[in-house]
Enzyme design. Structure first.
Site, PDB file in Angstrom:
ATOM      1  N   GLY A  13       2.404   2.221  10.720  1.00 43.01           N
ATOM      2  CA  GLY A  13       3.362   3.320  10.563  1.00 43.01           C
ATOM      3  C   GLY A  13       4.048   3.711  11.855  1.00 43.01           C
ATOM      4  CG  HIS A  28      -5.873   1.978   5.110  1.00 39.13           C
ATOM      5  ND1 HIS A  28      -5.440   2.947   5.988  1.00 39.13           N
ATOM      6  CD2 HIS A  28      -4.866   1.071   5.026  1.00 39.13           C
ATOM      7  CE1 HIS A  28      -4.221   2.626   6.406  1.00 39.13           C
ATOM      8  NE2 HIS A  28      -3.855   1.497   5.831  1.00 39.13           N
ATOM      9  CD  GLU A  44      -2.961   5.571   6.681  1.00 44.40           C
ATOM     10  OE1 GLU A  44      -3.010   5.611   5.439  1.00 44.40           O
ATOM     11  OE2 GLU A  44      -2.002   5.074   7.315  1.00 44.40           O
ATOM     12  CD  GLU A  57      -3.585  -2.559   7.192  1.00 41.43           C
ATOM     13  OE1 GLU A  57      -2.435  -2.707   6.761  1.00 41.43           O
ATOM     14  OE2 GLU A  57      -4.295  -1.595   6.876  1.00 41.43           O
ATOM     15  CE  LYS A 111      -0.085   3.217   4.807  1.00 38.94           C
ATOM     16  NZ  LYS A 111      -0.118   3.311   6.250  1.00 38.94           N
ATOM     17  CG  ASN A 167      -1.692   1.226   1.439  1.00 39.23           C
ATOM     18  OD1 ASN A 167      -1.776   2.064   0.550  1.00 39.23           O
ATOM     19  ND2 ASN A 167      -2.287   1.366   2.619  1.00 39.23           N
ATOM     20  CB  SER A 181       5.137  -1.847  11.923  1.00 41.28           C
ATOM     21  OG  SER A 181       4.724  -0.502  12.151  1.00 41.28           O
TER      22      SER A 181
HETATM   23  P1  PGA Z   1       2.765   0.233   7.624  1.00 43.86           P
HETATM   24  O1  PGA Z   1       1.284   0.434   6.995  1.00 43.86           O
HETATM   25  O2  PGA Z   1       3.289  -1.055   7.053  1.00 43.86           O
HETATM   26  O3  PGA Z   1       3.536   1.429   7.168  1.00 43.86           O
HETATM   27  O4  PGA Z   1       2.582   0.162   9.101  1.00 43.86           O
HETATM   28  C1  PGA Z   1       0.416  -0.642   6.770  1.00 43.86           C
HETATM   29  C2  PGA Z   1      -0.882  -0.130   6.183  1.00 43.86           C
HETATM   30  O5  PGA Z   1      -1.362   0.923   6.609  1.00 43.86           O
HETATM   31  O6  PGA Z   1      -1.470  -0.764   5.271  1.00 43.86           O
END
Ligand code: PGA
Length: 251
Positions: free
Chosen positions: A173, A95, A97, A167, A11, A9, A212
């Site tokens: 992140g 997601h 976010e 997640e 983003k 992803n 992560s």
């Molecule tokens: P990350 O994000 O691997 O940077 O923690 C995962 C995601 O949000 O899909």
């Protein structure tokens, strides 16, 4: 046997130049057999990535799509049918976010999920709890509600053609990864929730872990019985690191 899926992803990252570099890196990767690989670039770059990855066994997906399946008067949105026309095979739905920063709620996500499937675009439903919810002992309740919303609206059969990504919001992140056992416990609960409706669907649906994931912790996570791959954010912006994570899913 469920075939693992590792998906990157990207983003809201990238410029035409950095995307070109990433495509080059992905083209050069030795990908393991028996693993599906996908990337989710920002919409702006989907055509560039699809063209650049021609001949490489990497599926391209979108990070979001409209609540309506077909093109029409809906300013600023992209229809699932348009994404299929461009060559996309997958789309992220819900997601964290988007749930948290854009305020997308279950009712909207149900529509996005259904609209995507109506066009043959496979949704990757993202679910997960915040740190506050985990500390309050509400993880399974929250995740169960997010999944239950789709099951109630569309039935468990909708997951014949979908993927689920667990997640935990506190792991995204942040560098904090759920331990393999923490992740496995939630994945098992997700599968059990589906199994209560339809055992076959539950057995076959792929459950990805995200938060992560990096090359250093991927093998341990992917080794758990109900973890069928990963949704990778930050680490997917580095082709070599992403390739190493894909290979971890193949072992
Ligand atoms: P990350 O994000 O691997 O940077 O923690 C995962 C995601 O949000 O899909």
């Amino acid at each position: 046997m469920r075939r693992p899926l590792v998906a990157g992803n990207w983003k809201m990252h990238g410029t035409r130049a950095s995307v070109a570099e990433l495509i080059e890196g992905l083209r050069n990767l030795a990908l393991p057999g028996g693993v599906d690989v996908a990337v989710f670039p920002p919409c702006l770059f989907i055509n560039q990535v699809i063209e650049g990855l021609q001949g490489k066994a990497i599926t391209v997906g979108a990070q979001n799509s409209a609540v309506e399946p077909m093109q029409g008067a809906l300013t600023g949105e992209i229809a699932p049918s348009q994404l299929v026309d461009a060559g996309c095979g997958l789309v992220l739905v819900g997601h964290s976010e988007r749930r948290q920063l854009i305020g997308e709620r279950d009712e909207v996500l149900n529509r996005k999920f259904a609209a995507a499937q109506a066009c043959g675009l496979k949704p990757v439903l993202c679910i997960g709890e915040t740190l506050e919810q985990r500390e309050a002992g509400k993880t399974l309740e929250v995740v169960g509600r997010q999944l239950g919303s789709i099951i109630e609206e569309l039935g468990a059969g909708a997951f014949v053609n979908a993927v689920i990504a667990y997640e935990p919001v506190w792991a995204i992140g942040t560098g904090l990864t759920a331990t393999p056992q923490q992740a496995q416990d939630v994945h098992a609960a997700i599968r059990a929730q589906l199994a209560a409706e339809n055992a076959e669907v539950a057995r076959n649906v792929r459950l990805l872990y995200g938060g992560s994931v990096k090359a250093a912790n991927a093998a341990e996570l992917f080794g758990m019985p109900d973890i069928d791959g990963g949704l990778i954010g930050g680490a997917s912006l580095n082709a070599d690191e992403f390739g190493a994570i894909c290979r971890a899913a193949g072992n």
